[in-house]
Write a protein that holds these residues in place. Structure first.
Motif, PDB file in Angstrom:
ATOM      1  N   ASP A  11       0.832  -1.213   0.000  1.00  0.00           N
ATOM      2  CA  ASP A  11       0.000   0.000   0.000  1.00  0.00           C
ATOM      3  C   ASP A  11       0.863   1.258   0.000  1.00  0.00           C
ATOM      4  O   ASP A  11       0.584   2.223  -0.713  1.00  0.00           O
ATOM      5  N   VAL A  12       1.919   1.227   0.794  1.00  0.00           N
ATOM      6  CA  VAL A  12       2.818   2.373   0.851  1.00  0.00           C
ATOM      7  C   VAL A  12       3.545   2.528  -0.479  1.00  0.00           C
ATOM      8  O   VAL A  12       3.720   3.644  -0.973  1.00  0.00           O
ATOM      9  N   GLN A  13       3.932   1.424  -1.097  1.00  0.00           N
ATOM     10  CA  GLN A  13       4.597   1.486  -2.394  1.00  0.00           C
ATOM     11  C   GLN A  13       3.669   2.079  -3.451  1.00  0.00           C
ATOM     12  O   GLN A  13       4.097   2.882  -4.281  1.00  0.00           O
ATOM     13  N   VAL A  14       2.402   1.696  -3.423  1.00  0.00           N
ATOM     14  CA  VAL A  14       1.436   2.244  -4.378  1.00  0.00           C
ATOM     15  C   VAL A  14       1.245   3.731  -4.146  1.00  0.00           C
ATOM     16  O   VAL A  14       1.220   4.517  -5.103  1.00  0.00           O
ATOM     17  N   MET A  15       1.153   4.143  -2.894  1.00  0.00           N
ATOM     18  CA  MET A  15       0.981   5.563  -2.593  1.00  0.00           C
ATOM     19  C   MET A  15       2.219   6.358  -3.010  1.00  0.00           C
ATOM     20  O   MET A  15       2.110   7.479  -3.531  1.00  0.00           O
ATOM     21  N   MET A  16       3.403   5.790  -2.828  1.00  0.00           N
ATOM     22  CA  MET A  16       4.632   6.471  -3.241  1.00  0.00           C
ATOM     23  C   MET A  16       4.691   6.579  -4.760  1.00  0.00           C
ATOM     24  O   MET A  16       5.096   7.623  -5.300  1.00  0.00           O
ATOM     25  N   ALA A  20       4.662  10.057  -6.965  1.00  0.00           N
ATOM     26  CA  ALA A  20       5.732  10.319  -7.935  1.00  0.00           C
ATOM     27  C   ALA A  20       5.180  10.563  -9.335  1.00  0.00           C
ATOM     28  O   ALA A  20       5.771  11.313 -10.109  1.00  0.00           O
ATOM     29  N   GLY A  21       4.046   9.954  -9.680  1.00  0.00           N
ATOM     30  CA  GLY A  21       3.518  10.044 -11.035  1.00  0.00           C
ATOM     31  C   GLY A  21       2.393  11.023 -11.245  1.00  0.00           C
ATOM     32  O   GLY A  21       2.017  11.294 -12.385  1.00  0.00           O
ATOM     33  N   LYS A  22       1.836  11.562 -10.165  1.00  0.00           N
ATOM     34  CA  LYS A  22       0.685  12.451 -10.332  1.00  0.00           C
ATOM     35  C   LYS A  22       1.119  13.789 -10.918  1.00  0.00           C
ATOM     36  O   LYS A  22       2.270  14.202 -10.799  1.00  0.00           O
ATOM     37  N   LYS A  23       0.186  14.465 -11.552  1.00  0.00           N
ATOM     38  CA  LYS A  23       0.436  15.766 -12.167  1.00  0.00           C
ATOM     39  C   LYS A  23      -0.234  16.854 -11.329  1.00  0.00           C
ATOM     40  O   LYS A  23      -1.262  16.628 -10.691  1.00  0.00           O
ATOM     41  N   SER A  24       0.345  18.035 -11.375  1.00  0.00           N
ATOM     42  CA  SER A  24      -0.159  19.171 -10.609  1.00  0.00           C
ATOM     43  C   SER A  24      -0.889  20.148 -11.534  1.00  0.00           C
ATOM     44  O   SER A  24      -0.372  20.514 -12.594  1.00  0.00           O
ATOM     45  N   THR A  25      -2.078  20.570 -11.118  1.00  0.00           N
ATOM     46  CA  THR A  25      -2.830  21.554 -11.894  1.00  0.00           C
ATOM     47  C   THR A  25      -2.090  22.890 -11.932  1.00  0.00           C
ATOM     48  O   THR A  25      -2.043  23.550 -12.974  1.00  0.00           O
ATOM     49  N   GLY A  26      -1.494  23.275 -10.820  1.00  0.00           N
ATOM     50  CA  GLY A  26      -0.754  24.529 -10.775  1.00  0.00           C
ATOM     51  C   GLY A  26       0.426  24.539 -11.737  1.00  0.00           C
ATOM     52  O   GLY A  26       0.665  25.529 -12.441  1.00  0.00           O
ATOM     53  N   SER A  89      -7.656  21.553 -16.229  1.00  0.00           N
ATOM     54  CA  SER A  89      -8.053  20.938 -14.951  1.00  0.00           C
ATOM     55  C   SER A  89      -8.606  19.537 -15.154  1.00  0.00           C
ATOM     56  O   SER A  89      -8.274  18.613 -14.403  1.00  0.00           O
ATOM     57  N   GLY A  90      -9.441  19.354 -16.168  1.00  0.00           N
ATOM     58  CA  GLY A  90      -9.996  18.038 -16.451  1.00  0.00           C
ATOM     59  C   GLY A  90      -8.942  17.049 -16.894  1.00  0.00           C
ATOM     60  O   GLY A  90      -8.990  15.868 -16.536  1.00  0.00           O
ATOM     61  N   TRP A  91      -7.967  17.511 -17.694  1.00  0.00           N
ATOM     62  CA  TRP A  91      -6.892  16.616 -18.133  1.00  0.00           C
ATOM     63  C   TRP A  91      -6.056  16.135 -16.947  1.00  0.00           C
ATOM     64  O   TRP A  91      -5.709  14.964 -16.870  1.00  0.00           O
ATOM     65  N   VAL A  92      -5.749  17.049 -16.032  1.00  0.00           N
ATOM     66  CA  VAL A  92      -4.949  16.679 -14.859  1.00  0.00           C
ATOM     67  C   VAL A  92      -5.736  15.701 -13.993  1.00  0.00           C
ATOM     68  O   VAL A  92      -5.196  14.679 -13.545  1.00  0.00           O
ATOM     69  N   GLN A  93      -7.007  15.973 -13.786  1.00  0.00           N
ATOM     70  CA  GLN A  93      -7.839  15.083 -12.972  1.00  0.00           C
ATOM     71  C   GLN A  93      -7.932  13.706 -13.612  1.00  0.00           C
ATOM     72  O   GLN A  93      -7.830  12.687 -12.935  1.00  0.00           O
ATOM     73  N   LYS A  94      -8.112  13.649 -14.932  1.00  0.00           N
ATOM     74  CA  LYS A  94      -8.205  12.365 -15.629  1.00  0.00           C
ATOM     75  C   LYS A  94      -6.881  11.607 -15.543  1.00  0.00           C
ATOM     76  O   LYS A  94      -6.867  10.405 -15.295  1.00  0.00           O
ATOM     77  N   HIS A  95      -5.772  12.296 -15.726  1.00  0.00           N
ATOM     78  CA  HIS A  95      -4.467  11.643 -15.627  1.00  0.00           C
ATOM     79  C   HIS A  95      -4.269  11.037 -14.246  1.00  0.00           C
ATOM     80  O   HIS A  95      -3.860   9.889 -14.115  1.00  0.00           O
ATOM     81  N   ASN A  96      -4.579  11.823 -13.208  1.00  0.00           N
ATOM     82  CA  ASN A  96      -4.371  11.341 -11.844  1.00  0.00           C
ATOM     83  C   ASN A  96      -5.307  10.193 -11.494  1.00  0.00           C
ATOM     84  O   ASN A  96      -4.900   9.240 -10.825  1.00  0.00           O
ATOM     85  N   LEU A 103      -2.390   1.882 -10.847  1.00  0.00           N
ATOM     86  CA  LEU A 103      -1.596   1.435  -9.709  1.00  0.00           C
ATOM     87  C   LEU A 103      -2.399   0.508  -8.808  1.00  0.00           C
ATOM     88  O   LEU A 103      -1.853  -0.446  -8.249  1.00  0.00           O
ATOM     89  N   GLY A 104      -3.699   0.778  -8.674  1.00  0.00           N
ATOM     90  CA  GLY A 104      -4.540  -0.097  -7.867  1.00  0.00           C
ATOM     91  C   GLY A 104      -4.670  -1.476  -8.474  1.00  0.00           C
ATOM     92  O   GLY A 104      -4.634  -2.488  -7.776  1.00  0.00           O
ATOM     93  N   MET A 105      -4.787  -1.535  -9.797  1.00  0.00           N
ATOM     94  CA  MET A 105      -4.883  -2.844 -10.456  1.00  0.00           C
ATOM     95  C   MET A 105      -3.543  -3.567 -10.406  1.00  0.00           C
ATOM     96  O   MET A 105      -3.490  -4.777 -10.271  1.00  0.00           O
ATOM     97  N   ALA A 106      -2.439  -2.820 -10.485  1.00  0.00           N
ATOM     98  CA  ALA A 106      -1.120  -3.447 -10.415  1.00  0.00           C
ATOM     99  C   ALA A 106      -0.870  -4.010  -9.025  1.00  0.00           C
ATOM    100  O   ALA A 106      -0.163  -5.004  -8.874  1.00  0.00           O
ATOM    101  N   ALA A 107      -1.474  -3.405  -8.010  1.00  0.00           N
ATOM    102  CA  ALA A 107      -1.306  -3.883  -6.639  1.00  0.00           C
ATOM    103  C   ALA A 107      -2.256  -5.026  -6.316  1.00  0.00           C
ATOM    104  O   ALA A 107      -2.225  -5.568  -5.224  1.00  0.00           O
TER     105      ALA A 107
END
Length: 127
Positions: A11-16, A20-26, A89-96, A103-107
């Protein structure tokens, strides 16, 4: 000592991996503001094809500015950038959210079941 004290749980590995892979709207908006004409925000969000198209439109617009055609090309690029401002904003939300699902399916977590559409209830007296 065993390895279990030094190895994070799955779980911690998935969260890390998510952090690391999420995108920022800002960040996406800053790239749009400063490098939008060169497609910086699209490169950041992984949309390489349209980003290259923006670069080509920008370069051709400046090169043909003397022939009046460039005004139309740069105008089209400006409209494209304005539309992108509302879509980032929608693109960032969709990516995340896609990243979280991958990551959930990989775990080993089951995929989320699709949500059925909401059907409005009939008003009293209607059939």
């Amino acid at each position: 000592m065993s390895d279990q004290f030094f190895r994070p749980s799955s779980d911690v590995q998935v969260m890390m991996a998510y952090d690391a892979g999420k995108k920022s709207t800002g960040t996406a908006f800053l790239l749009w503001f400063f490098l939008g004409g060169l497609g910086g925000h699209r490169f950041y969000l992984g949309q390489t094809g349209p980003a290259i198209g923006m670069i080509v439109l920008n370069v051709l617009g400046w090169l043909t500015l003397i022939f009046i055609v460039g005004f139309f090309l740069l105008g089209a690029l400006g409209i494209w950038l304005l539309v992108d401002a509302f879509l980032i904003s929608g693109w960032v939300q969709k990516h995340n959210s896609d990243l979280a699902i991958r990551l959930g399916m990989a775990a080993g977590a089951p995929a989320a079941a699709p949500v059925p559409p909401v059907v409005p209830a009939a008003a009293p007296g209607e059939v």
